[in-house]
Design a protein around this motif. Structure first.
Motif, short mmCIF file in Angstrom:
data_model
loop_
_atom_site.label_atom_id
_atom_site.label_comp_id
_atom_site.label_asym_id
_atom_site.label_seq_id
_atom_site.Cartn_x
_atom_site.Cartn_y
_atom_site.Cartn_z
N ALA A 1 73.59 -1.36 -35.15
CA ALA A 1 75.02 -1.21 -35.46
C ALA A 1 75.78 -2.49 -35.13
O ALA A 1 76.67 -2.91 -35.88
N VAL A 2 75.43 -3.12 -34.02
CA VAL A 2 76.08 -4.39 -33.64
C VAL A 2 75.74 -5.47 -34.66
O VAL A 2 76.61 -6.26 -35.06
N GLN A 3 74.51 -5.52 -35.09
CA GLN A 3 74.09 -6.52 -36.07
C GLN A 3 74.82 -6.33 -37.40
O GLN A 3 75.14 -7.31 -38.09
N MET A 4 75.06 -5.09 -37.77
CA MET A 4 75.74 -4.83 -39.03
C MET A 4 77.18 -5.34 -39.00
O MET A 4 77.71 -5.80 -40.01
N LYS A 5 77.80 -5.29 -37.83
CA LYS A 5 79.15 -5.85 -37.72
C LYS A 5 79.12 -7.36 -37.95
O LYS A 5 80.00 -7.92 -38.60
N SER A 6 78.07 -8.00 -37.42
CA SER A 6 77.93 -9.45 -37.62
C SER A 6 77.63 -9.79 -39.07
O SER A 6 77.98 -10.86 -39.55
N ALA A 7 76.98 -8.85 -39.77
CA ALA A 7 76.61 -9.09 -41.17
C ALA A 7 77.82 -9.17 -42.08
O ALA A 7 77.73 -9.70 -43.20
N ILE A 8 78.95 -8.68 -41.61
CA ILE A 8 80.17 -8.77 -42.42
C ILE A 8 80.53 -10.23 -42.67
O ILE A 8 80.97 -10.60 -43.76
N GLN A 9 80.28 -11.08 -41.67
CA GLN A 9 80.68 -12.48 -41.76
C GLN A 9 79.91 -13.23 -42.84
O GLN A 9 80.46 -14.12 -43.49
N THR B 1 72.94 -5.94 -48.51
CA THR B 1 71.54 -6.36 -48.57
C THR B 1 70.74 -5.71 -47.46
O THR B 1 69.63 -5.20 -47.68
N LYS B 2 71.29 -5.70 -46.25
CA LYS B 2 70.59 -5.10 -45.10
C LYS B 2 70.45 -3.58 -45.28
O LYS B 2 69.41 -3.01 -44.96
N TRP C 1 83.63 2.85 -39.50
CA TRP C 1 82.95 2.09 -40.55
C TRP C 1 81.44 2.19 -40.41
O TRP C 1 80.73 2.44 -41.41
N ILE C 2 80.91 1.99 -39.21
CA ILE C 2 79.46 2.10 -38.99
C ILE C 2 78.99 3.51 -39.30
O ILE C 2 77.97 3.72 -39.97
#
Length: 304
Positions: free
Chosen positions: A194-202, A208-209, A232-233
């Motif tokens: 979930a934390v990684q997905m927030k970073s994926a926004i950038q 894709t993920k 959102w998550i």
């Protein structure tokens, strides 16, 4: 019974070959593995066949002596095919083990899990503490039904119980059994994901993920409910993944310290503290479809 190797040695001695070539040929024929091959196949061999296939015999002996130069990881072997002697190369034990490990890593995918998680073993789990009979039986039942390729949808498991009772270990053990049956599995630590997905926004890689994850034949979400989720998550990441898997009837596993009822209450409150009962209920509807609840009990494995 005639000695074919000796017979051919006599032939060599009579031929007007160079001394060096005769010596190389005789040395190759005297190799213990060559002698054993001739002995085992003497009903298929004669001096003419040996004469016409000296290059294969010589290659075999050279390959044995120089494994690091010929074919690393492979062992040469003599065979007879179409009345001719041929050299084939078979993977050695080290290469077989290496390929097996590579195949395990290719089909048993993980995200943010301990490095030794692929070593989990279902038999070891069964021999552990009391209180695991129900979860062990449920695991075996899923593996059996799924392996039979039954046309109907086979739900995964929702494993819940106290901290450290072996939920993650059981997920990994199930994954390993499925991988052995040529099924691809992804086991991931959901809070970290979930934390990684927030970073994926950038970097605009969210979709894709999600696409990479949602279609895996067997998906395992470890430690769901451990942290508060943003709306959102919960809705746009977890909800999208679960909706796809429900539509495509793809078994999904979960582990949690919370029961399904407790998880619904947990998901109903977002990180801002807002109460969103309806949205939580939608997520739980998908989880109920994709898995059935199994309690995992026993002592805390991490302190024993």
């Amino acid at each position: 019974m005639k000695d074919i190797a000796k017979e051919f040695s006599d032939v060599i001695a009579k031929r007007h070959w160079s001394e060096k070539y005769q010596k190389l040929t005789q040395t190759a024929l005297q190799d213990s593995d060559v002698q054993q091959f001739i002995q085992e196949h003497q009903d298929q061999l004669n001096a003419d066949i040996l004469n016409n296939n000296l290059d294969a015999i010589y290659e075999f002996v050279q390959a044995k002596s120089n494994r690091d130069k010929f074919a690393v990881g492979y062992e040469p072997k003599l065979i007879i095919a179409n009345h001719a002697i041929q050299v084939v190369y078979q993977p050695n034990q080290q290469l077989v083990a290496q390929k097996k490990q590579q195949e395990l890593e290719r089909k048993f995918m993980t995200i943010d899990m301990a490095s030794d998680i692929r070593q989990a073993n279902l038999d070891d789990y069964a021999q552990g503490a009391a209180g695991r009979q129900e979860s062990y039986a449920a695991a075996l039942n899923f593996i059996l039904k799924y392996s039979q390729n039954q046309p109907q949808f086979i739900p995964g498991l929702y494993l819940y119980g106290k901290l450290g009772v072996g939920k993650t270990y059981l997920l990994a053990a199930i994954a390993r059994e499925l991988v052995a049956k040529d099924v691809s599995v992804l086991l991931m630590h959901f809070p970290t994901f979930a934390v990684q997905m927030k970073s994926a926004i950038q970097d605009n890689s969210v979709l894709t993920k999600i696409d990479q994850i949602k279609a895996i034949p067997i998906l395992m979400l470890d430690d769901i409910g451990a942290d508060s989720l943003s709306s959102w998550i919960r809705d746009e990441v977890l909800g999208v993944i679960l909706q796809y898997r429900m539509q495509e009837k793809l078994p999904t596993f979960f582990s949690s310290n919370l029961s399904m009822t407790e998880l619904q209450a947990h998901l109903a409150i977002n990180q801002r503290g807002d109460q969103e009962d309806l949205k939580a209920a939608r997520i739980m509807e998908r989880i109920h479809y994709l898995s059935h609840e199994v309690i995992v009990s026993g002592p805390n494995r991490r302190f024993n």
